[in-house]
Write a protein that holds these residues in place. Structure first.
Motif, mmCIF file in Angstrom:
data_model
loop_
_atom_site.group_PDB
_atom_site.id
_atom_site.type_symbol
_atom_site.label_atom_id
_atom_site.label_comp_id
_atom_site.label_asym_id
_atom_site.label_seq_id
_atom_site.Cartn_x
_atom_site.Cartn_y
_atom_site.Cartn_z
ATOM 1 N N ALA A 1 -22.034 -31.331 -49.311
ATOM 2 C CA ALA A 1 -21.365 -32.625 -49.435
ATOM 3 C C ALA A 1 -22.354 -33.759 -49.202
ATOM 4 O O ALA A 1 -22.326 -34.778 -49.895
ATOM 5 C CB ALA A 1 -20.209 -32.705 -48.444
ATOM 6 N N THR A 2 -23.285 -33.580 -48.239
ATOM 7 C CA THR A 2 -24.253 -34.637 -47.940
ATOM 8 C C THR A 2 -25.116 -34.934 -49.166
ATOM 9 O O THR A 2 -25.252 -36.090 -49.581
ATOM 10 C CB THR A 2 -25.155 -34.213 -46.757
ATOM 11 O OG1 THR A 2 -24.310 -33.739 -45.716
ATOM 12 C CG2 THR A 2 -25.990 -35.363 -46.272
ATOM 13 N N SER B 1 -20.512 -26.107 -46.675
ATOM 14 C CA SER B 1 -19.859 -27.301 -47.208
ATOM 15 C C SER B 1 -20.461 -28.621 -46.727
ATOM 16 O O SER B 1 -20.696 -29.506 -47.549
ATOM 17 C CB SER B 1 -18.372 -27.256 -46.885
ATOM 18 O OG SER B 1 -17.797 -26.173 -47.575
ATOM 19 N N PRO B 2 -20.746 -28.805 -45.400
ATOM 20 C CA PRO B 2 -21.282 -30.109 -44.982
ATOM 21 C C PRO B 2 -22.600 -30.437 -45.661
ATOM 22 O O PRO B 2 -22.803 -31.558 -46.140
ATOM 23 C CB PRO B 2 -21.485 -29.946 -43.471
ATOM 24 C CG PRO B 2 -20.683 -28.762 -43.083
ATOM 25 C CD PRO B 2 -20.590 -27.878 -44.275
ATOM 26 N N GLY C 1 -17.293 -33.577 -57.146
ATOM 27 C CA GLY C 1 -16.367 -33.556 -56.012
ATOM 28 C C GLY C 1 -15.534 -32.278 -56.008
ATOM 29 O O GLY C 1 -15.338 -31.648 -54.959
ATOM 30 N N VAL D 1 -17.911 -29.318 -54.988
ATOM 31 C CA VAL D 1 -18.259 -29.288 -53.561
ATOM 32 C C VAL D 1 -17.005 -29.108 -52.706
ATOM 33 O O VAL D 1 -17.030 -28.434 -51.670
ATOM 34 C CB VAL D 1 -19.013 -30.584 -53.172
ATOM 35 C CG1 VAL D 1 -19.247 -30.645 -51.685
ATOM 36 C CG2 VAL D 1 -20.333 -30.642 -53.903
ATOM 37 N N GLY D 2 -15.883 -29.695 -53.159
ATOM 38 C CA GLY D 2 -14.667 -29.638 -52.367
ATOM 39 C C GLY D 2 -13.991 -28.266 -52.384
ATOM 40 O O GLY D 2 -13.465 -27.820 -51.352
ATOM 41 N N PHE E 1 -24.508 -34.268 -52.216
ATOM 42 C CA PHE E 1 -23.652 -34.807 -53.280
ATOM 43 C C PHE E 1 -23.465 -36.308 -53.130
ATOM 44 O O PHE E 1 -23.674 -37.088 -54.061
ATOM 45 C CB PHE E 1 -22.313 -34.067 -53.249
ATOM 46 C CG PHE E 1 -21.239 -34.695 -54.101
ATOM 47 C CD1 PHE E 1 -21.356 -34.734 -55.478
ATOM 48 C CD2 PHE E 1 -20.106 -35.233 -53.508
ATOM 49 C CE1 PHE E 1 -20.372 -35.302 -56.264
ATOM 50 C CE2 PHE E 1 -19.107 -35.804 -54.273
ATOM 51 C CZ PHE E 1 -19.242 -35.841 -55.656
ATOM 52 N N VAL E 2 -23.126 -36.736 -51.908
ATOM 53 C CA VAL E 2 -22.850 -38.162 -51.673
ATOM 54 C C VAL E 2 -24.130 -38.991 -51.830
ATOM 55 O O VAL E 2 -24.127 -40.053 -52.458
ATOM 56 C CB VAL E 2 -22.214 -38.361 -50.275
ATOM 57 C CG1 VAL E 2 -22.125 -39.837 -49.941
ATOM 58 C CG2 VAL E 2 -20.844 -37.714 -50.231
#
Lengths: 249, 546
Positions: free
Chosen positions: A12-13, A8-9, A60, A63-64, A15-16
């Motif tokens: 998420a990175t 996940s981390p 979101g 990934v979430g 993605f952002v």
């Protein structure tokens, strides 16, 4: 569990970062130096904003979900298979979005494709391997380039210039990134379009359709000048039928 | 059971073991493996070409390769990735999985199946061997527009080899599709109704139907090109009353459905993996199937969106239908999210690649809607924006799903589980490398860099963005090397692996790993689209009773 950090981390990175850079991507777009290009630039802006919103919401959720609903034990999660109201909503919302985007597309496209009944200047452009020939209609002014000496087209500010496009050999594409516009030059096809430049300056043009060995060097320039300067330039070159000019690549 | 079991059928002595047993095989699993291994070999070849392309473009004004070599490289890179990797890998996976997923002992036409593999291999080798001819391999791009691909400009044999090879590969795809459709319609096990077949099998049915509609246009187009080149035809010669635009119409009438032929199978792969690792049934099964067929149907009506800049197709119809594809694609996205919703999700390597697929494909899908709008396409077409867009779909999409499929089904195919930790490291390299390679290309495109230029001037930002892309490609290459080492080390160690290591749902997990030649000793009862899940639950129930 080994390798947990990749999950996940890590997702998420990326993605952002993607989301943030998407905005910068839009900022690197040329602002559009013709009145047609200004409309197209507006479409670019609306589509980019819509795209970033969709990417933020759907991305979101993608990934979430693995993080929020990660496996916590042996118990089976609820085995539901459908939710008809949600399925209808998630069909209707995209349908409305694309309908709006289509309206924007259609309105801008019909303006960009529109041909003026009385263009002030007509330039017949012929693409050949590997440069361009610009012939100013009704005059003897002709500019022929080579891959080493790209030709320059001079057009007047605030007036409509008609481009008639043809090819002498293979397919080429006549692209001025600063005008956010290109059109293909195809043997046997006569293409026409109008430019109404509203910014002074020199704009680089490139061939965008692969046409062989020197495709990368099939460049040209478009110089937008005030109308009186344009008239002067035309008169000056009437006496010199073939003009070469080193434009930027 | 009465009669003769497939195990007792006579097999010629020579064909029981060794290399000949592979050459002579008509077993769908072996043919599937041959397809996938061959496809992966072409992935390496096309990948090395991509590395050479990125090396040449790493800095402005470089000349690591010549312009002619560069043209051959991008032509063969695109051709091999599309025709010899992404499509045949899907057919290989389908060959292996579809009979297993529907509880069949083999494909409907086993010998036809073997023929399709061999003619695909022959076609692929024919295209590549063009490099050994005088004048080199085909160098007019993977869509080989006329007049550039005509005899006047591309006079070498390489272009003819390319045409003949692609014709063979497309005949292979057509015959495989007939085989797959027949298998699914006729050979399903008792209880396996159409509304119980796994989503992967459904997606393959949609893919195969699309192949049957689209590929004949390609064979006709390339046949006409060959006649023009070598037999005095004038189909595409405007000087003799032909039309160069006709070539584009026919090519994209195949070419756009081809995009979905390259992605629908992998929608199936990702659906199976997301469902398994969320430990939930597929959300909106019927919607998922209908969306696949809606995408397939709509994709037949959008070919001209590749031709907006030709000026020959300003009809807004093509833009509207292209936008419409976003709706069934959106349904699929929400169904994938619905499948994960309130699930019990394990981020194993296959699941990581599946989530990577979703994110990359979302990215490529959004820019796909952008370029479906002519006012945007007038700038983006044939620029690096477009290069980035379709790589997000086929590289970030299909390629990631291929890795997901490999990690997921490797234990079933070979009885060997790949190392999970190194699988995740491989994912990290691929995901970061991929985004680093292709995201900067969006910038380069809007800044005005055209595709297929072998070098570029030193303009502000161009050098550094291209250098980033080359760095990303190198990171991806390291990821692929990690994958290969993982396969080799895992194969040598051969850690014991159960028949169903992931807690799968569909029938392939009900048999041994690897499955026997006849596929199943006995089939579980099939009462839903998840027979193995049902079996596991009833086993748990009877254990509790005891």
């Amino acid at each position: 569990m080994k390798g947990r950090w990749i999950g996940s981390p890590g997702l998420a990175t990326v993605f952002v970062v993607t989301l943030g850079l998407g905005g910068c991507g839009w900022a690197s777009l040329p602002s559009g130096a013709t009145s047609q290009a200004e409309l197209m630039h507006r479409d670019w802006t609306v589509f980019t904003i819509a795209g970033l919103c969709v990417f933020a919401i759907v991305g979101g959720l993608i990934v979430g979900s693995p993080f929020v609903w990660r496996r916590r034990g042996e118990a089976l999660p609820p085995q539901f298979r459908r939710n008809v109201p949600i399925e209808i909503i998630t069909t209707v919302i995209p349908l409305i979005m694309i309908a709006l985007l289509f309206v924007l597309t259609y309105r801008v496209e019909s303006v960009v494709e529109r041909l003026s009944p009385s263009p002030s200047t007509i330039v017949d452009v012929v693409g050949f391997r590997w440069s361009w020939r610009f012939q100013y209609s009704g005059t003897s002014v002709q500019v022929i380039g080579t891959p080493k000496q790209p030709p320059e087209m001079v057009i007047p500010l605030g007036r409509t210039t008609r481009i008639n496009l043809e090819s002498a050999d293979v397919n080429h594409a006549f692209w001025v990134p600063g005008f956010l516009f290109k059109r293909d030059a195809i043997p046997g096809v006569h293409n026409s379009f109008d430019w109404h430049p509203d910014h002074l300056g020199v704009f680089v043009g490139r061939c965008a359709e692969f046409c062989g060995l020197e495709h990368a060097f099939m460049t040209f320039a478009v110089r937008v000048v005030p109308p009186d300067e344009f008239e002067r330039w035309l008169r000056q070159h009437e006496t010199r039928p073939t003009a070469y000019r080193q434009g930027p690549r | 059971m009465s009669g003769v079991s497939t195990r007792d059928l006579p097999v010629p002595a020579l064909a029981r073991t060794g290399l000949l047993s592979w050459i002579a095989t008509t077993d769908h699993k072996r043919i599937g493996i041959m397809y996938m291994v061959t496809a992966f070999a072409f992935f390496f070849v096309a990948g090395i070409m991509a590395m050479l392309i990125r090396a040449q473009l790493a800095q402005p004004n470089q000349s690591i390769v010549t312009s002619h070599t560069y043209s051959q490289l991008f032509t063969l890179h695109g051709t091999a990735m599309i025709f010899f990797f992404v499509v045949p890998f899907a057919f290989g996976l389908a060959n292996f999985l579809v009979p297993l997923q529907i509880g069949a002992p083999d494909m409907a036409f086993p010998r036809l199946n073997a023929f399709t593999y061999w003619i695909f291999l022959l076609g692929a080798l024919t295209v590549m061997s063009g490099a050994a001819t005088n004048g080199g391999a085909a160098a007019s791009g993977w869509f080989a527009y006329v007049p550039l691909s005509g005899i006047k400009i591309s006079s070498g044999l390489g272009q003819d080899f390319w045409i003949l090879g692609i014709l063979m590969a497309s005949i292979s795809s057509i015959l495989t599709s007939i085989n797959l459709i027949t298998t699914v319609f006729i050979y399903r096990a008792p209880g396996m109704t159409m509304w119980r077949i796994p989503i992967f099998t459904w997606e393959m049915v949609a893919t195969a139907l699309l192949v049957l509609m689209a590929f004949p246009a390609l064979t006709a187009d390339l046949g006409m090109l060959l006649i023009d080149r070598r037999f005095g035809g004038h189909f595409f010669d405007p000087a003799a009353g032909g039309s160069a635009v006709l070539y584009q119409h026919l090519f994209w009438f195949f070419g756009h459905p081809e995009v979905y032929i390259m992605i629908l199978p992998y929608f199936g792969v990702v659906t199976e993996i997301v469902s398994t690792f969320s430990r939930k049934p597929v959300f909106g099964y019927v919607g998922m199937v209908l969306a696949a067929f809606a995408i397939a149907g709509l994709s037949m009506g959008v070919w001209a969106h590749h031709m907006f800049t030709t000026g020959a197709v300003s009809d807004p119809f093509f833009s509207a239908v292209s936008f419409l594809i976003a709706v069934p694609t959106g349904i699929k996205f929400f169904n994938w999210i619905g499948t994960m919703w309130r699930g019990s999700i394990s981020l194993t390597t296959p699941m990581l690649f599946a989530v990577g697929f979703l994110l990359n494909f979302l990215n490529g899908g959004i820019t796909g809607v952008m370029v479906a709008s002519p006012p945007i396409d007038f700038h983006a077409e044939d620029s690096y924006f477009l290069v980035s867009h379709f790589h997000y779909v086929i590289g970030g999409g299909s390629l990631f799903a291929i890795f997901a499929a490999l990690f997921f089904w490797f234990p079933k195919i070979f009885g060997v589980k790949l190392n999970e930790y190194w699988g995740k490291v491989c994912f990290a390299f691929e995901f970061i490398g991929f985004n680093l390679t292709f995201f900067p290309m969006y910038f380069l495109g809007v800044m005005g860099m055209p595709r297929r230029v072998y070098t570029y001037p030193n303009l502000p930002g161009w050098g550094s963005l291209n250098a980033l892309a080359t760095l990303g490609a190198a990171i991806m290459a390291v990821g692929v090397i990690i994958f290969v080492v993982n396969v080799i080390v895992s194969a040598i160690r051969r850690a014991p692996v159960p028949d169903d290591p992931w807690g799968g749902f569909t029938l392939e997990w009900a048999t041994t790993s690897p499955p026997p030649a006849h596929n199943f000793d006995r089939l579980p009862p099939i009462r839903s689209e998840r027979p193995v899940f049902d079996l596991r639950q009833s086993d748990l129930g009877s254990q509790r009773k005891r």
